[in-house]
Scaffold this active site. Structure first.
Site, PDB file in Angstrom:
ATOM      1  N   HIS A 292      21.468  11.619  92.011  1.00  0.00           N
ATOM      2  CA  HIS A 292      20.310  12.261  92.640  1.00  0.00           C
ATOM      3  C   HIS A 292      19.029  11.482  92.349  1.00  0.00           C
ATOM      4  O   HIS A 292      18.024  11.641  93.051  1.00  0.00           O
ATOM      5  CB  HIS A 292      20.198  13.692  92.100  1.00  0.00           C
ATOM      6  CG  HIS A 292      19.374  14.617  92.935  1.00  0.00           C
ATOM      7  ND1 HIS A 292      19.722  14.992  94.214  1.00  0.00           N
ATOM      8  CD2 HIS A 292      18.200  15.262  92.680  1.00  0.00           C
ATOM      9  CE1 HIS A 292      18.818  15.821  94.708  1.00  0.00           C
ATOM     10  NE2 HIS A 292      17.877  15.997  93.798  1.00  0.00           N
TER      11      HIS A 292
ATOM     12  N   SER B  34      15.844  15.985  98.310  1.00  0.00           N
ATOM     13  CA  SER B  34      16.225  17.172  97.545  1.00  0.00           C
ATOM     14  C   SER B  34      15.709  18.418  98.271  1.00  0.00           C
ATOM     15  O   SER B  34      16.109  18.663  99.414  1.00  0.00           O
ATOM     16  CB  SER B  34      15.692  17.062  96.118  1.00  0.00           C
ATOM     17  OG  SER B  34      16.319  17.985  95.268  1.00  0.00           O
TER      18      SER B  34
END
Length: 665
Positions: A639, A526
């Site tokens: 994610h 991320s």
């Protein structure tokens, strides 16, 4: 190190038992909790256990191959309500504590979650995803075949989108469902829908007299463009509603005081956008007047610790004392979390804080059940009495911990280029021998407003088990070091946060002669993926890199991420049309020609936070430039792949990461 123990493996993810959500019985003699393990390659099973305080081992109360969670005892202790996926989707089930089979309470089409009891035990309040015209008195849970047919029909039709917030990571594309609050009468076995607005409602608490529901939501007419979350009081009988907050902030984790006269909550008004520290507020339930208790504090309220085993456990929030004079909550500070106490004037005390991660708690009088994890223990429960002495209650992973060698981190503090103190931790490799040189990996966390620290982290331990020295740090932008520190990377991505990380590497190379400076690696996910890309575009000192669920191009991120339209300005200071040149300057893709480090790109195909096109752009550019690059795509992965993805996929991800470093370091 104890060489009679074996080294950790990627497959050990399947063997780690994760405890969460402790809940006292009303009499204070026992507590329930949830235990989660991988039940196969593709999913997890969660079971509810109950343990008395008299030395017995925890007793398992649910046994089916499903996710059983959120156990809540009735006020008289005779019943336990919980949610379970045993029928297909999460539904509410009721279990008598003196024995017998659980009884299904809800058959809602899209499920029912997060049950809580009224104080008199006559009502259960819960949340349910409902469509606009749904009737809660006539809900039917579709069979597996019916769900499959509905899904097939949906795939034959185009998706019409007319909202800005039309997708979110982990959930996919939004539809016409919204989370509503529903009340169940236990005696009459009837349902009543309490909220109806075309938005998501989050139940917070019910007043002691049962007359008011406290919930949070964004009811603004401009809610598609705003990120505010206000607190509301709803009269259960008259349906009259009162707003407690001012429409300018984000509030939640709210609870009534024992006498119902006050409400405590966490919240803030975006003074530093997404880098704003939580404050602790008390509102007068009658007048709505609010007071901030935490004006003089400078640390994050709540749990900001990053790990990869806790599966997204929810935040406790503030909990009242029985006399309504104190509040208890978890706080995040200097790489650890602890249990804190504040009185109604804002005087703060630390009840428990060690080199550990307090991941949850439950209070009964002067007694607390604390969930505590350390870097060498995924987590157990402890009893803490009024004197703050703790007694261990569980040994969740004894067999695992007895046979596997884990690395105890060394805590470091070093100076950044501008003199700021930066905290980090170093793991020595499995089988460490003095006089040998070892390859090194720098790990960069996501967020960026989060915190590495004193908790179990399987990925970090695995790299150490594979023979690497592992360094993980909290550069500026991280939580745990005050408001100025957490705000310091905004509008400066790749600036002093980057030099903090390089100073960390310089420090350990100077202090530890067993690190081979010619075999340095870097990885992160991320924001950590962005930073990995940025690092290899600005220095060639690293010989291998793995970028995970990354950002490579802020210009496209603005429009493809589920948060891009606000996060870009929050973090970089400008939106796409305001200053596209600035966004390009912040984009690692701009510096692709400089990259000489062999780079592995790891990405989930259903990542809506940092969509896979971010990885695709970087891969195609580097491949077109004849760079050493490889792209690993994980189907159906969001994610959250590294934390709550399918067990098999999480293991595959770790094997690819270690394979790449083994090849190039």
């Amino acid at each position: 190190m104890n060489q009679t123990k074996r080294h950790l493996t990627a497959e050990d993810l399947k063997h780690i038992e994760v405890y969460s959500d402790p809940q006292w019985t009303p009499d204070g003699n026992a507590y329930a909790f949830v235990s989660t393990v991988a039940n196969n390659d593709n999913d997890y099973a969660s079971q509810i256990f109950v343990q008395t305080l008299y030395g017995q081992k925890p007793k398992q109360w649910t046994f089916d191959n499903a996710k059983n969670s959120h156990p809540r005892f009735s006020p008289d202790g005779k019943k336990l309500v919980f949610q379970s996926t045993r029928s297909g989707v999460p539904q509410l089930w009721l279990l008598h504590t003196d024995g017998g089979e659980a009884r299904q309470l809800t058959t809602f089409k899209h499920g029912a979650v997060s049950p809580e009891w009224s104080k008199d035990g006559r009502k259960i309040i819960f949340s349910a995803p409902l469509e606009k015209d749904d009737d809660v008195t006539n809900q039917h849970e579709p069979s597996k075949e019916e769900r499959q047919k509905e899904q097939e029909e949906k795939q034959k039709k185009p998706l019409v989108i007319n909202r800005l917030k039309y997708k979110s990571d982990g959930e996919g594309f939004h539809n016409d469902k919204h989370t509503q609050i529903v009340l169940y009468d236990v005696e009459d076995e009837t349902f009543e829908q309490l909220t109806f607005t075309d938005t998501d409602h989050h139940f917070e608490d019910i007043s002691p007299d049962g007359n008011h529901i406290l919930f949070s939501a964004n009811l603004s007419d401009d809610r598609d463009y705003e990120l505010t979350n206000d607190l509301y009081l709803l009269n259960v009988t008259s349906k009259e509603m009162k707003t407690l907050t001012n429409g300018k902030g984000q509030y939640g984790n709210a609870r009534f005081s024992p006498d119902g006269s006050a409400i405590a909550c966490f919240g803030h008004e975006f003074a530093y956008q997404g880098a704003t520290l939580n404050d602790l507020f008390i509102f007068d339930a009658a007048s709505g007047d609010g007071t901030c208790l935490s004006n003089d504090w400078d640390f994050q309220l709540g749990d900001a610790m990053i790990g990869d085993t806790r599966l997204g456990q929810s935040e406790n929030g503030p909990v009242w004392s029985d006399d309504g004079q104190h509040l208890f909550f978890i706080g995040t500070d200097f790489g650890a979390t602890g249990l804190y106490q504040a009185d109604t004037k804002g005087e703060l005390n630390v009840l428990y804080k060690d080199n550990s991660h307090v991941f949850g708690f439950s209070r009964n009088g002067a007694k607390f059940i604390l969930g505590i994890s350390t870097p060498v223990n995924p987590g157990d429960f402890y009893l803490m009495n009024h004197d703050s002495n703790i007694t261990r209650l569980t040994d969740a992973n004894k067999e695992f911990l007895d046979t596997v060698e884990l690395s105890e981190p060394e805590t470091l503090t070093f100076k950044a280029k501008d003199g700021w103190d930066i905290q980090g931790w170093l793991l020595r490799p499995y089988g460490f021998e003095e006089g040998k040189k070892y390859p090194f990996i720098l790990e960069v966390h996501g967020g960026p407003h989060a915190m590495y620290g004193q908790t179990f982290f399987h990925e970090l331990q695995l790299l150490a088990a594979k023979g690497y020295v592992v360094l993980y740090t909290n550069p500026r932008g991280s939580h745990g070091y005050g408001q100025t520190f957490v705000d310091a990377c905004r509008t400066d991505y790749g600036g002093k946060d980057y030099t903090d990380l390089m100073s960390a590497v310089d420090y350990v190379l100077a202090e530890y002669d067993f690190i081979d400076e010619n075999r340095l690696g870097v990885t992160g996910g991320s924001y950590g993926g962005f930073m990995t890309n940025w690092i290899v575009g600005h220095t060639n000192r690293f010989k291998a890199a793995v970028t995970q669920r990354c950002i490579s191009n802020w210009l496209s991120f603005y429009g493809v991420s589920d948060i891009g339209y606000f996060f870009t300005k929050w973090e970089l200071g400008k939106n796409l049309l305001e200053d596209p040149a600035k966004l390009w300057d912040f984009s690692p893709l701009k510096y692709a020609e400089n990259i000489e480090t062999p780079l592995l790109i790891v990405h989930g195909e259903k990542d809506y936070r940092c969509p896979i096109e971010q990885g695709e752009q970087l891969f195609v550019t580097l491949k077109h430039l004849h760079k050493v690059v490889e792209f690993v795509r994980f189907p159906d992965a969001s994610h959250e792949l590294s934390r709550s993805g399918k067990p098999e996929m999480r293991i595959e991800r770790l094997n690819h990461i270690t394979r790449w470093f083994d090849e190039y370091l």
